[in-house]
Each structure stands twice: as structure tokens, then as C-alpha cells.
Design an enzyme around this catalytic site. Structure first.
Site, PDB file in Angstrom:
ATOM      1  CG  ASP A 503      -5.618  -4.943  -0.390  1.00 22.07           C
ATOM      2  OD1 ASP A 503      -5.061  -4.489   0.622  1.00 22.07           O
ATOM      3  OD2 ASP A 503      -5.891  -4.267  -1.399  1.00 22.07           O
ATOM      4  CD  GLU A 534      -6.422  -3.619   4.150  1.00 21.50           C
ATOM      5  OE1 GLU A 534      -5.763  -2.607   4.459  1.00 21.50           O
ATOM      6  OE2 GLU A 534      -6.750  -3.869   2.978  1.00 21.50           O
ATOM      7  CG  ASP A 601      -1.445  -0.700   4.691  1.00 12.81           C
ATOM      8  OD1 ASP A 601      -0.764  -0.235   3.762  1.00 12.81           O
ATOM      9  OD2 ASP A 601      -2.252  -1.626   4.532  1.00 12.81           O
TER      10      ASP A 601
END
Length: 765
Positions: A503, A534, A601
Site C-alpha cells: 500500500d 500501489e 478504491d
């Protein structure tokens, strides 16, 4: 030589005379310079001729320079800018401030990270830029500068900035205007996988040149010569490509310009030939290249064990938060969305529920499962980790997790977990210890505390992710923090996971050392583990072989393919954007691409395509555009990634409490869409070219774009995003349509009609 060729040489000489000198930076394109033609006597050289070569062992012969006059382009000389680029220096003097790291981020590197160096009290770096206008910011101590025009003392962060512009977030970017004229240029850096990599057991060599300035090119080696082909292009540049065997080689590149000029791309004047040792330093993971990926948001996927549902409520972040307290809720699987839906409304999905659906996933051709965070946390999404070494009990027991991994592996599936090293949750024991004891806590330096005592959840008292008090930032420059985090990653790799999705790595402090350390540890433990970062933008600096194998390719899926499928980009515009994308990454990286359009997301892809919100009935056109987009995703190099439920035609608008995360209602499905995804998996399985690393542009016009797949251009993918059919002139030879399956079975020559909002895939007859 033609008049245009003489002018070209003069432009190059002017570029050299201008003294384009800059400090070398390993995160930037290799430096290069050109010098006037030199005569090479026949006794010292031979004129190379192009030949075809098999990929078995070959006999090496002495490599020689060409016998005719060529202009050398040396790319191995230090401190030189490539022709067509200008050295630009960026500086920052912190004065009395304590600064541990500074990075340069801007429109010239897609807001990626170029570290700056501290010299005599000033942070600085010099980069080679093409003429143009650029916006940029400094990234200091792991944080974005708010306003580049004011460092807090009334002075600008960069005294050489030409202007300032709004950054869209209430702050200001600095602006630099780079003057100069572009001439003919060639860029090549064998240290960069974008130019040299091993993919599909072939050595791939590529170079970049100014658009429409190269007529032909040959890769000259000591075991044969290889014709280079134009691969991809964009507004101002293009990439040429050749393959050679994976074995040691000395080599250089011969280029003939479009006006007849002759150039030899060489290392240095003292050591003109490049050397490749034949060693695969950045291995491609074939299980990724051949795979199909499915993303699971565990609380909303499937409830296999109702007895653990209520366990989510006893450690939710709202219970601990002293600034924004609240009460989490436990809902039935089909209950309506509440304002807590994003983060604190639980539905009971768990590990056992995933295990129950493995046969369903197998029917979709899924070979890779990516699971959102499952470790102890204070939310439904799990990105506020409390304990990196403990499975959250709301998802089940470690025995259930082991059963899931064993069952997945038995079906030939690999599983990657979500890892959050940038920040944790307020229920993390180390953070709670700091809250209680202040600087007496042994974990004080694990975080960035501004004032103490503080209330849990007070984002003004300590640094949190994007200012959120519920997500305190971790000090990954602290070796104890590193050992804790990397130890956790290794723990779960040893437990049986096959890879890691990281992340927000771009926000981790000191990523230039943290992620190489993480990669080294993980790869030593499991060499074929898959590491995905990410990163939402085009950012090749993250995939050079020392950090990640791939990035979450929103830059491809959302910025390009989604807008093309919407009809917002013409085929030509989309192809140019794809050209810049594919030129930026090594072919080995492209082959491992984590290719997605939507995720937890974003809004769901069908919603993005005009299908409506949760509960709506999507239009036929939105379904048609989904089929176009998903087929493109399955036809490109890398692994296509499906967010749970997209294959069932689900809708969800991120703007409505993240409704894209709503639980899958298993009694509802669009059978047409589900069958489409299953057919795509079968297509990809039976056509090896669609799983290869190789792709090459063919043409684009109107709403149509067409590109080859496979190492011999054996498959042609043709898409049309406009609402009217289009005719395409086929490449020479006979072609057979293999997708869609109900297309005419006849062999085609000449032209083919591409349906409106449709895609066809052809194979050489």
C-alpha cells in the site's frame, strides 16, 4: 548525404557545443552525447549485414565497427545529456531545519521520486529535460511541500523556479521553463530494463528515438545481427526493438535516419561495444505472465462462518478514537448501505467464505488471488493495522487461513496479501504505548509526534496518512520499525502466501532503501514471490529490479483503456498514450503487469462506463463497452485483474460511501457478462501469444486501434470504441478471426469490418 542530413548533423554538433553537462543520476535516463563522424579503416572493421538467428547457443566472433562512415552516438559517457535534452539543476537549502531526505517530483517524471543529494548544506540534483514547461514539488522527510513559493521563512524552496501554479490541493507547485531545440536523438541505457531485459526467455534490446526520424536499425552482436522493428510510438518519440538469445554478447546498434544519415550507438570512444553477461538480474515471473488475477475485499465477498461476525465490533477504531468516537455496526448480508459503509459497517465476509468459492473462481480461469488486508485492524478495509503478525479474528482462524491457502494451491492458484508499511492504526500496541508514556516509551521514535500528551485520533498531534488521526505514520527510517515490518512480511510468506501487494509505497519514508531491503529479504526467502506496489501513475523508477516486480497499473487501465472504452479518447490518442506507457517499462515488467481498471478504491468499471449506480439496470451500451474494455485487458501483456463481482455485472459508485465495496449478492448475476469473462479466460488459455511479453503497434485511426501480439506478430487485436463500424486494412497474408467466436470462419485478406463498440482478434492463417 541529403541537405536535411547535413542540417541534422549541424544540430547535433550545436547540441554538443552547448555543453549539456549534468551530474549522473541512476533514476534518470542514461546520459549520452554525439560526436562528428569518424573514419574507420577497412582493416579495422566490417560492414554488418542483417541475418536471422535461432535462439539456441551460437558461435561468437570478434565484433568490429562498420566499414563505412557513421556518426557515433556515445551513451556511456558520464555527465553528458542526450542530444535534444538540457541539464536543469534543482536545489534546496534547508537552513537550520533538520532534513533527512529530499526528493524531486514533477510532471517530468510523472510525479515519481528522484532523490536529491546533500552537498555542502544544500540538497541538489541535475536532470536532463527536453525543452518545455514543467511543474514540480519537493518531497521532504517523507512529506509533500505545501507551497513551493514559501518555505516558512518567506523564501521559495527552489530559488531558480520560474513561476508557481496551483497544485489542486490548496498549495502551489513550482514551475520551470526549459529552453532549447530538439534535434535527432537516440536514448539507450542497458542498465535500465526499459532498454534491455530478459522476457519470455529472450533478451530484448530497445532504443528510443525522436518520432519519425529513424528509417531502419540493426542490432549488431558478436554472434549475429538482428533487424530492429518499430515497436511503439507516441507524440514525440518511438521505440525500436529486437530480440536475441539469452547468452553473453558484445553488441552495438546501427541506425539509419529517415533522411539517410548513418549512426552507430556505442558505449564510449575508448570501449565502444556494450557487453551483456547473459545473466537474468531481474527475473520475469512466468506464473504472473500466464495468470488471471481476482481481487477480494474479504468482509464483502462471502460469509462462510457466521460465528466470527461479531468479533469485528470489539476492536473497531471508533471505540478507541477520542476525537471522532462512534459505534460500528454489524449488518446482514443484504442490508442497506449506511454512512459507515466504507469503514465501520461489517457484513461478515471471511476466509472460510473465500474457500467455499474457490471452485467458482476456478471456473473464471483465476490463477492468482489478491486479498485486501486480513491482519488485525480497526476497520472493514483493514488499512489501519493493529498487529501485522496476527490474522484478524473477524476473518477466522489461522487453521482456516491455512486450509484456504492449501486449497488454493491444490487448484494451481497463488495468493498475494496486502501489506501496509506506511502507517498503522491507533490500536497498534506500539502507538498506544507512546500515547500512554510519551517520550518515555521505547516506541517514541517509531512515529512522528508533534505534541504530547494527545488524544487518540487527533491528527494535529502526530503525523498521519493524509492528516488522518486514525492512521499514524510509521518511521520506516527507524531500523527497529523496518525489522518489525519486514519480519511480518517474511512471516506470512513463510506461512504460505505467494506475494505481496504494498500500500502507498510512494509515501513511505526513505523508500529508496526500505523497499530494496524488503525485496532482498522476500526474494531470498521465496525467489518467485510477486511484489506489487500501489502506484497510480506512470512511474518506471519503481520497477528497475531493486523494488517491485510490477505496479498497480491504473496508469494503463484507468488513464488510457477506460477513457478509450468510454469513447473519450480516439484510437490514435489512446495508442499514443499506450506507446509512452510501454516504452517506459522493461518488457519483463510489462509481462508481469498487474493490469486493473477498477478496485476497492474506485467506482466499479461498469458504473464508470455509464451503467449506473448500485441497484440500477445497466444499459446495453455500457455492457458492450465493458466487454470491449475487459477483452482489451485480457489481450495485453501481464495479468488481467478483476475486482470481485465485476464479472457478474455489479455496479457501484465510490462517491456514495464507497458502494463499490457492497457485498456480492450471490443470487443476482448478469449471465451474459459472466459467460463473457469465462470465455475470455478460455481464449487467453488457448492462444499463447496473448500471454506473451511481446506487443507491437500496427495502426490507429478514428475510433480504431490495432496492435500485434506474440513474438512473430502472429495475433492482431483490433478495437473500435466509436458507435459506428469501421474498415481496417489488414496486414499482408491471410487472417482468421478467433474472437468473437461467432464471427465468420472464413480466412480474410485485404480489409475487415470492425463492429461498433467492438473488438476482434485475428490469428495468421
Amino acid at each position: 548525404m541529403k541537405k536535411g542530413g547535413l542540417l541534422l548533423i549541424l544540430l547535433i554538433l550545436v547540441s554538443i557545443a552547448s555543453g549539456c553537462i549534468s551530474e549522473s543520476n541512476e533514476n534518470q535516463t542514461a546520459t549520452a552525447s554525439t560526436v562528428p563522424p569518424t573514419s574507420v579503416t577497412p582493416s579495422q572493421s566490417s560492414t554488418p549485414t542483417t541475418s536471422t538467428s535461432t535462439y539456441g547457443p551460437s558461435e561468437r566472433t570478434e565484433l568490429k565497427l562498420p566499414s563505412v562512415n557513421y556518426t557515433p552516438i556515445y551513451v556511456g559517457i558520464e555527465k553528458g545529456c542526450p542530444s535534444g535534452r538540457v541539464p536543469v539543476k534543482f536545489t534546496y537549502n534547508p537552513g537550520n531545519k533538520t532534513v533527512k531526505s529530499v526528493s524531486l517530483r514533477g510532471s517530468f517524471n510523472n510525479w515519481g521520486e528522484w532523490p536529491m543529494e546533500l552537498k555542502n548544506g544544500t540538497w541538489e540534483t541535475t536532470v536532463c529535460l527536453r525543452p518545455g514547461r514543467y511543474e514540480y514539488k519537493y518531497f521532504i522527510n517523507g512529506q509533500w511541500v505545501k507551497d513551493m513559493s514559501d518555505d516558512g521563512t518567506g523564501r521559495p524552496y527552489d530559488p531558480d523556479a520560474d513561476a508557481y501554479a496551483p497544485d489542486g490541493y490548496g498549495g502551489k507547485n513550482a514551475v520551470r521553463v526549459v529552453e532549447g531545440r530538439e534535434a535527432f536523438y537516440v536514448e539507450f541505457d542497458p542498465r535500465d530494463p526499459a532498454y534491455l531485459s530478459i522476457a519470455d526467455k529472450r533478451t530484448v534490446v530497445r532504443f528510443e528515438a525522436k518520432r519519425d526520424t529513424v528509417e531502419s536499425a540493426v542490432l549488431v552482436t558478436d554472434h549475429g545481427n538482428y533487424t530492429m522493428k518499430l515497436q511503439v510510438w507516441w507524440d514525440f518519440g518511438e521505440t525500436w526493438r529486437a530480440e536475441m538469445p539469452v547468452e553473453p554478447a558484445d553488441y552495438y546498434i546501427l541506425v539509419t535516419s529517415s533522411d539517410g544519415g548513418k549512426f552507430a550507438v556505442l558505449n564510449t570512444s575508448e570501449s565502444p561495444f556494450f557487453h551483456f553477461d547473459g545473466v537474468e538480474g531481474f527475473p520475469q515471473l512466468e506464473w504472473v505472465s500466464n495468470g488471471i488475477t481476482y481481487q477480494i475485499f474479504p468482509d464483502r465477498f462471502n460469509n462462510g462462518n457466521k460465528s466470527n461476525d461479531a468479533l469485528a465490533l470489539d476492536h473497531d477504531e471508533l471505540i478507541l478514537n477520542q476525537v471522532n468516537p462512534g459505534q460500528p455496526i454489524l449488518s446482514n448480508w443484504s442490508d442497506p448501505i449506511t454512512p459507515l459503509h466504507c469503514c465501520h459497517q461489517y457484513f461478515g465476509g471471511d476466509i472460510k467464505g473465500i474457500t467455499e468459492k474457490l471452485d467458482y473462481l476456478q471456473s473464471l480461469g483465476v490463477t492468482i488471488i489478491y486479498i485486501n488486508p486480513i491482519f488485525l485492524s480497526g476497520s472493514a478495509h483493514g488499512y489501519d493495522t493493529y498487529d501485522y503478525y496476527r490474522l484478524d479474528p473477524k476473518f477466522g482462524t489461522e487453521d482456516e487461513l491455512r486450509e484456504f491457502l492449501d486449497e488454493a494451491h491444490r487448484r494451481g492458484m497463488r495468493v498475494i496479501f496486502d501489506f501496509v508499511p506506511n502507517h498503522c492504526g491507533i490500536g497498534n500496541p506500539a502507538f498506544l504505548d507512546v500515547w500512554e508514556k510519551g517520550n518515555e516509551s521505547p516506541y517514541w521514535d517509531w512515529f512522528f509526534v508533534k505534541k504530547w500528551p494527545f488524544k487518540l485520533g487527533d491528527g494535529s498531534a502526530y503525523v498521519g496518512w493524509w492528516g488522518f488521526g486514525s492512521l499514524p505514520k510509521l518511521n520506516t527510517a527507524n531500523q527497529e520499525v523496518r525489522e518489525y515490518l519486514i519480519g511480518a512480511a517474511l512471516h506470512w510468506i513463510e506461512f504460505g502466501f505467494d506475494g505481496i501487494r504494498v500500500d502507498v509505497p510512494n509515501e513511505v519514508l526513505d523508500p529508496g532503501t526500505f523497499f530494496p531491503e524488503l525485496r532482498k529479504a522476500v526474494k531470498e526467502k521465496k525467489p518467485d514471490a510477486y511484489l506489487v506496489g500501489e502506484i497510480w501513475t506512470l512511474s518506471p523508477e519503481w520497477v528497475k529490479g531493486d523494488r517491485f516486480d510490477s505496479l498497480m497499473n491504473y496508469a494503463l487501465g484507468r488513464d488510457i483503456l477506460l477513457n478509450y472504452a468510454k469513447g473519450l479518447l480516439s484510437g490514435e490518442s489512446a495508442m499514443k498514450m499506450m506507446g509512452r506507457y510501454y516504452a517506459s517499462y522493461g518488457e519483463n515488467v510489462v509481462a508481469m503487469g498487474f493490469n486493473l481498471v477498477d478496485s476497492h478504491d474506485t467506482s466499479r468499471v461498469l458504473t464508470d462506463l455509464g451503467g449506473g449506480k448500485l441497484g440500477d439496470t445497466p444499459s446495453n451500451e455500457s455492457i458492450q463497452r465493458l466487454k470491449l474494455l475487459s477483452t482489451l485487458l485480457y489481450a495485453l501483456p501481464g495479468t488481467p485483474v478483476t475486482f470481485q463481482g465485476d464479472e457478474r455485472g455489479l455496479l457501484g459508485d465510490k462517491g456514495h460511501y464507497d458502494e463499490q465495496r457492497y457485498p456480492i449478492q450471490w443470487d443476482t448475476v448478469n449471465e451474459d457478462v459472466l459467460n463473457h469473462y469465462r470465455a475470455l479466460a478460455e481464449l487467453r488459455k488457448r492462444v499463447p501469444a496473448l500471454r506473451s511479453s511481446a506487443m507491437r503497434f500496427y495502426t490507429a485511426k478514428g475510433g480504431v486501434m490495432a496492435f500485434f501480439r506474440g513474438h512473430h506478430d502472429e495475433v492482431l487485436v483490433v478495437a473500435n470504441s466509436w458507435k459506428k463500424p469501421a474498415l481496417l486494412e489488414l496486414p499482408e497474408g491471410e487472417w482468421k478471426v478467433i474472437w468473437p467466436e461467432d464471427f465468420s470462419p472464413e480466412l480474410l485478406r485485404g480489409t475487415v469490418e470492425v463492429p461498433a463498440i467492438g473488438i476482434i482478434i485475428l490469428e495468421r492463417g
